[in-house]
Every structure is written in structure tokens, then in C-alpha cells.
Design a protein around this motif. Structure first.
Motif, PDB file in Angstrom:
ATOM      1  N   LEU A  89       3.537  -5.367  -9.710  1.00  7.62           N
ATOM      2  CA  LEU A  89       2.971  -4.413  -8.750  1.00  7.62           C
ATOM      3  C   LEU A  89       1.463  -4.595  -8.612  1.00  7.62           C
ATOM      4  O   LEU A  89       0.925  -4.586  -7.502  1.00  7.62           O
ATOM      5  CB  LEU A  89       3.284  -2.976  -9.161  1.00  7.62           C
ATOM      6  CG  LEU A  89       4.670  -2.457  -8.853  1.00  7.62           C
ATOM      7  CD1 LEU A  89       4.887  -1.085  -9.486  1.00  7.62           C
ATOM      8  CD2 LEU A  89       4.901  -2.379  -7.353  1.00  7.62           C
ATOM      9  N   VAL A  90       0.778  -4.725  -9.738  1.00  6.61           N
ATOM     10  CA  VAL A  90      -0.682  -4.890  -9.696  1.00  6.61           C
ATOM     11  C   VAL A  90      -1.041  -6.166  -8.938  1.00  6.61           C
ATOM     12  O   VAL A  90      -1.907  -6.151  -8.054  1.00  6.61           O
ATOM     13  CB  VAL A  90      -1.295  -4.902 -11.111  1.00  6.61           C
ATOM     14  CG1 VAL A  90      -2.783  -5.259 -11.057  1.00  6.61           C
ATOM     15  CG2 VAL A  90      -1.106  -3.549 -11.789  1.00  6.61           C
ATOM     16  N   PHE A  93      -0.292  -5.741  -5.208  1.00  6.60           N
ATOM     17  CA  PHE A  93      -1.240  -4.792  -4.629  1.00  6.60           C
ATOM     18  C   PHE A  93      -2.594  -5.461  -4.393  1.00  6.60           C
ATOM     19  O   PHE A  93      -3.188  -5.325  -3.315  1.00  6.60           O
ATOM     20  CB  PHE A  93      -1.376  -3.601  -5.586  1.00  6.60           C
ATOM     21  CG  PHE A  93      -1.820  -2.332  -4.943  1.00  6.60           C
ATOM     22  CD1 PHE A  93      -0.959  -1.592  -4.156  1.00  6.60           C
ATOM     23  CD2 PHE A  93      -3.108  -1.859  -5.145  1.00  6.60           C
ATOM     24  CE1 PHE A  93      -1.376  -0.401  -3.580  1.00  6.60           C
ATOM     25  CE2 PHE A  93      -3.526  -0.673  -4.567  1.00  6.60           C
ATOM     26  CZ  PHE A  93      -2.656   0.055  -3.782  1.00  6.60           C
ATOM     27  N   TRP A  97      -4.417  -6.122  -0.731  1.00 10.44           N
ATOM     28  CA  TRP A  97      -5.701  -5.489  -0.438  1.00 10.44           C
ATOM     29  C   TRP A  97      -6.837  -6.490  -0.289  1.00 10.44           C
ATOM     30  O   TRP A  97      -7.753  -6.271   0.488  1.00 10.44           O
ATOM     31  CB  TRP A  97      -6.046  -4.470  -1.517  1.00 10.44           C
ATOM     32  CG  TRP A  97      -5.299  -3.196  -1.332  1.00 10.44           C
ATOM     33  CD1 TRP A  97      -4.074  -2.885  -1.852  1.00 10.44           C
ATOM     34  CD2 TRP A  97      -5.692  -2.071  -0.560  1.00 10.44           C
ATOM     35  NE1 TRP A  97      -3.708  -1.630  -1.442  1.00 10.44           N
ATOM     36  CE2 TRP A  97      -4.682  -1.102  -0.663  1.00 10.44           C
ATOM     37  CE3 TRP A  97      -6.819  -1.788   0.200  1.00 10.44           C
ATOM     38  CZ2 TRP A  97      -4.760   0.131  -0.019  1.00 10.44           C
ATOM     39  CZ3 TRP A  97      -6.896  -0.550   0.832  1.00 10.44           C
ATOM     40  CH2 TRP A  97      -5.872   0.392   0.719  1.00 10.44           C
ATOM     41  N   GLY A 102      -5.039  -6.692   4.368  1.00  6.52           N
ATOM     42  CA  GLY A 102      -5.528  -5.455   3.780  1.00  6.52           C
ATOM     43  C   GLY A 102      -6.664  -4.797   4.540  1.00  6.52           C
ATOM     44  O   GLY A 102      -6.938  -3.613   4.350  1.00  6.52           O
ATOM     45  N   GLY A 151       0.892   5.026  -8.162  1.00  7.08           N
ATOM     46  CA  GLY A 151       0.163   4.971  -6.890  1.00  7.08           C
ATOM     47  C   GLY A 151      -1.271   5.413  -7.021  1.00  7.08           C
ATOM     48  O   GLY A 151      -2.184   4.765  -6.482  1.00  7.08           O
ATOM     49  N   LEU A 154      -3.337   2.678  -8.784  1.00  5.81           N
ATOM     50  CA  LEU A 154      -3.594   1.501  -7.943  1.00  5.81           C
ATOM     51  C   LEU A 154      -4.566   1.812  -6.802  1.00  5.81           C
ATOM     52  O   LEU A 154      -5.457   1.014  -6.508  1.00  5.81           O
ATOM     53  CB  LEU A 154      -2.278   0.946  -7.407  1.00  5.81           C
ATOM     54  CG  LEU A 154      -1.363   0.321  -8.470  1.00  5.81           C
ATOM     55  CD1 LEU A 154      -0.033  -0.077  -7.852  1.00  5.81           C
ATOM     56  CD2 LEU A 154      -2.032  -0.855  -9.145  1.00  5.81           C
ATOM     57  N   VAL A 155      -4.416   2.962  -6.176  1.00  5.04           N
ATOM     58  CA  VAL A 155      -5.341   3.332  -5.096  1.00  5.04           C
ATOM     59  C   VAL A 155      -6.740   3.560  -5.666  1.00  5.04           C
ATOM     60  O   VAL A 155      -7.738   3.199  -5.034  1.00  5.04           O
ATOM     61  CB  VAL A 155      -4.823   4.564  -4.313  1.00  5.04           C
ATOM     62  CG1 VAL A 155      -5.881   5.095  -3.367  1.00  5.04           C
ATOM     63  CG2 VAL A 155      -3.565   4.189  -3.532  1.00  5.04           C
ATOM     64  N   VAL A 158      -8.388   0.263  -5.923  1.00  8.28           N
ATOM     65  CA  VAL A 158      -8.825  -0.200  -4.601  1.00  8.28           C
ATOM     66  C   VAL A 158     -10.089   0.523  -4.163  1.00  8.28           C
ATOM     67  O   VAL A 158     -11.012  -0.094  -3.624  1.00  8.28           O
ATOM     68  CB  VAL A 158      -7.699  -0.022  -3.561  1.00  8.28           C
ATOM     69  CG1 VAL A 158      -8.222  -0.209  -2.155  1.00  8.28           C
ATOM     70  CG2 VAL A 158      -6.577  -0.995  -3.845  1.00  8.28           C
TER      71      VAL A 158
END
Length: 193
Positions: A89-90, A93, A97, A102, A151, A154-155, A158
Motif C-alpha cells: 500500500l505504501v 500510494f 502521488w 497524482g 488512510g 498515508l494522507v 502526502v
């Protein structure tokens, strides 16, 4: 004799649907907007909306220039099971992005910070299409909380990397971040937040 059927060339229908969808999603949110209502506002047949976008989710992704469609991407990430999912996932993601796809999503993220309507639409979409899918994969009574923590983590990365430009997170390479963040994400996924 006059030809019948669709005229050749660009009819503008796709753009009209996207404009109507943006307006409907802004007014009613993701849950309240309907394909029929969007088609009516765009003055097209609902079948044409499905033809261009497939589903409400697909239309939302296109209308907000979402870089990926969760329905298409997440099954591939989840298909290998929960073991190692944190790192997958990382990495995924970060690749999205940091890549060209992204950039529109960064604009959406910035607009979410300034617009309660945009935040609400994104919340509804992410809750249904990302968090619910992830929660179903990881299972357990607290799966929605753990999926939401994934979530938010991870956000947050970002935001630090692309909006606030916090060093050394902003310039770290993917492998370094995957090694640092993957185990934390895996703890959420494995049931030990």
C-alpha cells in the motif's frame, strides 16, 4: 435521404456529463448524486453516462480527476493477502502521488482543505470505495477504524511530502519511506494498532 443515429465527431456529451456531475456532486455529495440526475442535468440518456464512465464511482473519479479507480486497483493489492499489504500500500500510494497522475489529486487535496463541500464529497467516496473495501479485506470488529487509520497515516505522509514539504520526508526515496512506514501500516492491517 437523411442519415439517422449519432453524428460523427465529438458531440460534447462527455464534457456535458462531467460538468453536470461536478455540479451534482457539489450540491448533493457522493451519496446523494445519482446517475439519472446527472444525466438529466447534462440532457443525455442515462445509458450514455454508463457508456462513458461505467458507474457512479467511475464518473466521480473522472469528474474530480481522481488519479486511480479504487475498484480497479485495490483488488490487485489485496489479492496477495494481508501479509506484506502494508508495504504494498505504501509503495503504491507513493508511486501514484509522486507520479504525473497524482498532480490533479494534489489539487483536490488542497481544495479539500479549503472547501467543506469538497471535503464531504471526498469523505463519502473514500469511506465507501476505499475504507470499506480495505475493512472487508482485513476483517474484524474494529476493521473500519484500522482501515481509517491506514488512510489517515498515508494522507498525512502526502501532506508532509507534497503540501508542507517537511524534510526529510519530502525528499526521501520510496524505498526509504516504505521501510519506515510499511510496518506501521501493517500493524493497522494485522489488528494491532
Amino acid at each position: 435521404m437523411t442519415r439517422t443515429g449519432r453524428r460523427p465527431g465529438n458531440s460534447g456529451s462527455r464534457e456535458a456529463i462531467l460538468a453536470a456531475a461536478r455540479a451534482q456532486f457539489a450540491q448533493y455529495g457522493y451519496d446523494g448524486a445519482t446517475l439519472r440526475g446527472i444525466a438529466r442535468a447534462a440532457e443525455v440518456d442515462p445509458a450514455l453516462v454508463r457508456h462513458y464512465f461505467g458507474s457512479k464511482e467511475g464518473l466521480f473519479v473522472a469528474a474530480l480527476e481522481f488519479p486511480v479507480d479504487p475498484a480497479k486497483v485495490l483488488p490487485g493489492l489485496f489479492g496477495q493477502g494481508v501479509d506484506g499489504l502494508g508495504e504494498r500500500l505504501v509503495r503504491f500510494f507513493l508511486e501514484v502521488w509522486d507520479g504525473p497522475e497524482g498532480q490533479p489529486f494534489l489539487a483536490l487535496l488542497r481544495s479539500v482543505a479549503a472547501s467543506t463541500e469538497a471535503a464531504e464529497m471526498l469523505r463519502q467516496f473514500v469511506t465507501r470505495e476505499v475504507v470499506a473495501r480495505l475493512a472487508a479485506v482485513i476483517g474484524g470488529e474494529d476493521a473500519p477504524l484500522r482501515a481509517s487509520l491506514v488512510g489517515s497515516h498515508l494522507v498525512g505522509v502526502v501532506m508532509m511530502r507534497h503540501v508542507i514539504h517537511l524534510e526529510p520526508v519530502a525528499s526521501a526515496d520510496h524505498d526509504e519511506l516504505v521501510r519506515a512506514i510499511g510496518p506501521s501500516i501493517q500493524r493497522y492491517l494485522s489488528g494491532t494498532p
